[in-house]
Design an enzyme around this catalytic site. Structure first.
Site, PDB file in Angstrom:
ATOM      1  N   ARG A  96       0.860  -1.194   0.000  1.00 62.00           N
ATOM      2  CA  ARG A  96       0.000   0.000   0.000  1.00 62.00           C
ATOM      3  C   ARG A  96       0.900   1.250   0.000  1.00 62.00           C
ATOM      4  NH1 ARG A  96      -4.919   0.105   4.060  1.00 62.00           N
ATOM      5  NH2 ARG A  96      -5.791   1.414   2.406  1.00 62.00           N
ATOM      6  N   ASP A 244      -2.708   9.126   7.679  1.00 58.44           N
ATOM      7  CA  ASP A 244      -1.852   8.109   7.058  1.00 58.44           C
ATOM      8  C   ASP A 244      -0.472   8.653   6.695  1.00 58.44           C
ATOM      9  OD1 ASP A 244      -4.757   7.092   6.543  1.00 58.44           O
ATOM     10  OD2 ASP A 244      -3.402   5.382   6.368  1.00 58.44           O
ATOM     11  N   ASN A 254      -5.608  11.260   4.825  1.00 56.05           N
ATOM     12  CA  ASN A 254      -6.357  10.296   5.639  1.00 56.05           C
ATOM     13  C   ASN A 254      -7.453   9.727   4.735  1.00 56.05           C
ATOM     14  OD1 ASN A 254      -6.838   8.958   8.190  1.00 56.05           O
ATOM     15  ND2 ASN A 254      -8.692  10.172   8.391  1.00 56.05           N
TER      16      ASN A 254
END
Ligand code: MRU
Length: 360
Positions: A96, A244, A254
């Site tokens: 990711r 994040d 985020n």
């Protein structure tokens, strides 16, 4: 047994396994997975069986330790060991792109290997195990401290709103955005939390509402589109969200929909706090423009949660998993070293420097 009694991420060293809760099945089924293969660990991160920035970092630390344990069986000299280790590191890192904790944890594990070149491979792998466990333990310490600073921003009787899941399920314990809520609850304060459902993957509805309700906290699940309405009604005194990746200037990424919440909070004069462990602050990213936003499969929007497709076949789907919120919408970043207020650049640098000196 409550969902909060399970460890989000842990190591079963005897069986060389990463142990997680399959979060895609919550709240209907609590299934514990023991993952031993790197492909399965990669898939678990990509498919959001384990998700949330700090939990991804925790899983990556354990994952790369398990890879190293496997590699040492065939590579006993440093060069061949490190060459295989680097391949495994890059493989996990590719799962990711947006949450910086993934590469942060892998870099930290890589640092352990490089700093101990002179030791035997067996010793290096033992040090990797220690580091992976330390990453998880520190996550608990960090979240508790975020909670202690965050609770000072809450008054008895406040209504709070959160988006996505920055809860215990996204960390080793307490969560980041939820930590102040758990501590407020511990202290007997009466709070009411509004949890955005968080389309398309429903982390707010499936996970945040579930864990807060399990803790006995007054939580109401709302559609994302209802957030401005509950704010207009005067039911929200503060917003707490996770993140994040925080750029050096305080722009942050985020879960998709966060920037809309921030815009609405600004309109209604509601403080907007971002719970940010220093592991999520990326000073190498200058501003939000440089943050890579993960794009995900359109099926998550059209079919994943429905018995029948909700979008006609052939219609294009745009499914960014995250968005960037501009720094001028942020009231403060709640870190484990205190609340950083604007101008953010200096304050963010200072807390990252403190973290480098070691926690506790
Ligand atoms: O796609 P997800 O579920 O990993 O997204 C999670 C979020 O956006 C969280 O808010 C963020 O990672 C912070 S978790 C403490």
């Amino acid at each position: 047994m409550s969902i909060l009694d399970y460890a989000t991420v842990s190591l079963d060293d005897d069986n060389s396994a990463l142990v997680i809760i399959d979060q895609t099945l919550l709240p209907n089924e609590t299934k514990i997975l023991h993952l031993t293969e790197q492909k399965d660990i990669w898939d678990a991160i990509y498919l959001l069986k384990v998700r949330g920035a700090p939990a991804i970092g925790d899983a990556a630390g354990i994952g790369i330790y398990l890879a190293a344990k496997q590699i040492k069986k065939t590579c006993q000299d440093f060069d061949s060991f490190y060459s295989e280790f680097a391949k495994a590191r890059d493989y996990l890192d590719s799962a990711r792109p947006t949450a910086v904790n993934l590469s942060w944890a892998l870099k930290r594990m890589d640092g352990v290997v490089l700093a101990n070149k002179d030791k035997s491979v067996d010793e290096i792998v033992e040090l990797l195990k220690k580091e992976a466990i330390a990453i998880v333990d520190e996550d608990i310490w960090i979240c508790r401290h975020i909670g202690e600073y965050g609770v000072e921003l809450i008054k008895d009787g406040d209504g709070l709103l959160t988006h996505c899941n920055a809860g215990q399920l996204a960390t080793a314990k307490y969560g980041t955005a939820t930590a102040p809520m758990y501590i407020a609850h511990e202290r007997g304060m009466k709070i009411k939390v509004f949890s955005d459902e968080t389309r398309p993957l429903l982390q707010g509805a499936r996970l945040t509402a579930y864990e807060l309700h399990s803790a006995g906290i007054d939580v109401t699940s709302i559609c994302d589109s209802a957030a401005p309405t509950v704010m207009r009604n005067g039911w929200v005194q503060a917003v707490f969200v996770g993140c994040d990746r925080v750029a050096a200037n305080g722009d942050f990424a985020n879960k998709i929909g966060t920037s809309a919440v921030a815009l609405a909070a600004k309109r209604f004069g509601i403080p907007f706090y971002v719970a940010a462990p220093t592991s999520t602050i990326d000073l190498n990213t200058k501003s939000g423009k440089e943050i890579v936003i993960e794009q995900r499969d359109g099926k998550e929007v059209s079919t994943m949660w429905y018995q029948k497709p909700m979008i006609a076949e052939g219609v294009k789907i745009y499914n960014p998993a995250f968005d960037v919120t501009d720094n001028d919408l942020v009231t403060g970043f709640v870190t484990e070293y205190g609340v950083v207020k604007a101008p953010f650049e200096q304050g963010l640098k200072e807390v990252v420097e403190k973290a480098k000196k070691g926690h506790k």
